[in-house]
Scaffold this motif. Sequence first.
Motif, PDB file in Angstrom:
ATOM      1  N   ASP A 250       0.829  -1.158  -0.036  1.00 14.53           N
ATOM      2  CA  ASP A 250      -0.018   0.112  -0.039  1.00 14.53           C
ATOM      3  C   ASP A 250       0.909   1.176  -0.073  1.00 14.53           C
ATOM      4  O   ASP A 250       1.970   1.399   0.860  1.00 14.53           O
ATOM      5  N   ARG A 252       0.638   4.029   1.079  1.00 15.74           N
ATOM      6  CA  ARG A 252       0.667   4.794   2.629  1.00 15.74           C
ATOM      7  C   ARG A 252       1.443   3.906   3.494  1.00 15.74           C
ATOM      8  O   ARG A 252       2.135   4.678   4.340  1.00 15.74           O
ATOM      9  N   ASP A 253       1.588   2.633   3.449  1.00 16.53           N
ATOM     10  CA  ASP A 253       2.687   1.963   4.284  1.00 16.53           C
ATOM     11  C   ASP A 253       4.187   2.306   3.669  1.00 16.53           C
ATOM     12  O   ASP A 253       4.960   2.206   4.682  1.00 16.53           O
ATOM     13  N   GLU A 256       4.704   5.901   4.727  1.00 15.69           N
ATOM     14  CA  GLU A 256       5.058   6.358   6.430  1.00 15.69           C
ATOM     15  C   GLU A 256       6.420   5.465   6.925  1.00 15.69           C
ATOM     16  O   GLU A 256       7.078   6.059   7.668  1.00 15.69           O
ATOM     17  N   TRP A 257       6.718   4.217   6.239  1.00 17.88           N
ATOM     18  CA  TRP A 257       7.944   3.685   6.653  1.00 17.88           C
ATOM     19  C   TRP A 257       9.135   4.439   6.124  1.00 17.88           C
ATOM     20  O   TRP A 257      10.193   4.631   6.999  1.00 17.88           O
ATOM     21  N   THR A 344       5.747  -1.961   8.285  1.00 13.88           N
ATOM     22  CA  THR A 344       4.253  -2.825   8.732  1.00 13.88           C
ATOM     23  C   THR A 344       3.365  -2.661   7.650  1.00 13.88           C
ATOM     24  O   THR A 344       3.620  -1.758   6.662  1.00 13.88           O
ATOM     25  N   PHE A 345       2.356  -3.178   7.677  1.00 17.10           N
ATOM     26  CA  PHE A 345       1.413  -3.368   6.589  1.00 17.10           C
ATOM     27  C   PHE A 345      -0.098  -3.092   7.186  1.00 17.10           C
ATOM     28  O   PHE A 345      -0.355  -3.740   8.130  1.00 17.10           O
ATOM     29  N   ARG A 346      -0.782  -2.298   6.481  1.00 19.67           N
ATOM     30  CA  ARG A 346      -2.191  -2.299   7.019  1.00 19.67           C
ATOM     31  C   ARG A 346      -3.117  -3.519   6.227  1.00 19.67           C
ATOM     32  O   ARG A 346      -2.310  -3.953   5.437  1.00 19.67           O
ATOM     33  N   THR A 351      -7.050  -1.833   2.662  1.00 15.02           N
ATOM     34  CA  THR A 351      -6.345  -1.195   1.231  1.00 15.02           C
ATOM     35  C   THR A 351      -7.428  -1.623   0.192  1.00 15.02           C
ATOM     36  O   THR A 351      -7.740  -0.602  -0.547  1.00 15.02           O
TER      37      THR A 351
END
Length: 402
Positions: A250, A252-253, A256-257, A344-346, A351
């Motif tokens: 994703d 966003r993941d 953010e990382w 990390t992953f949502r 998603t």
Amino acid sequence: MSTSRRTFLKVSAAAGGAVGLGALPNIGFAKNAPLEGSLTPAPVERAKAPLKILILGGTGFTGPEQVEYATARGHSVTLINRNKTRPDFFKGRVEQLIGDFNGDMSALKDRKFDVVIDNPTTHPAWVRNVAQYMKGNVGQYIFISTISVYRDNSHAWMDEDDKLAAMPEDVDPFTVPIADARRLYYGPLKVVSEKEVARNYPGIHTIIRPGLIVGPLDETDRFTYWPYRIDKGGEVLAPGTGNDIVQFIDSRDLAEWTIRCAENKTFGIYNATGPEKPLTMAEMLYGIKAVTTAGAQFTWVPAEFLTAQKITGWRHMTVWVAPRANNVGFSQRSISRALAKGLTFRPLAVTAKETLDWNKTRPPEQLKALAEGAVGGISLTREAEVLAAFKATQNKSAPEQR
């Protein structure tokens, strides 16, 4: 909680009854069509130490997610780009510098930053053009590369030490026309760009190699096709046996990382794809189905038959790649190093649901292209043709009933 560009879509009643906090002002991802904002899932904690971050580009796919997360964490963000694709995208929230990676980058003269995040570079000359101002004036240079840098995909779960692709000996990577860079030499040029980063920022560089980047705002339809198609219900053409491994991340993941790598001064080279544990194509499709109410049913069609029908992986059957001896590693790259550094992953459901919700906000011409399979996926008409042809072969091979 505050309205956030990190999600870019309204949380629907079906997803939990939350009501969006209002529309974002003309953010322009789809030809300047406004998208609506939403409740941020959870407040973002402030970083312990604010950073001065320069983001090259910043208004594309993952760049805005980086900006949103970085500013929410309390960092000071500066963008440099031509300010043409999405003019003044974050006006009033970040500093905007004007620069052309192919030309004048003098807006960076005499500037110093804690971190540079390089999103758009394919051409290594861009790294060199930035370095004339940033070399010696930055504490960390983060380069967003790609898993396409690897020369050989014939082995599964190889790590970052795997052999890299090489440019043809008769091609100068610094003078390749920009129009040809992505089309002809994408992986090799990223390799040269990585080397240029390491040369200019020794000991303070981070190379992130994402796999397939997905989620809301991805106009390539490389993942979007599946939530869109499954939400229509009915019989869905599914590739292979269902047991083939797929990888993606994703946006966003990833974003953010990347910011956390800046905060933690994480140096080195990292594959950045996901999820954490191997995911099969069947698990992905059924996971997407779980966020819909359309009652889709999957018919699994062997890779050989799809090839005969001129249905290809990645382009028509998105995310998936037909398993062959020479590409088994393409969707099976080790991410253990990135996991050890906090990637990390949502959940897939998040998603899928948010990509589906965003897709419904797209302008008519993009929805039409998706329905026709013009960018990724296939049309309903073509899908029906392939399914009918496959069933015909099954009927012929069935034993005669007496």
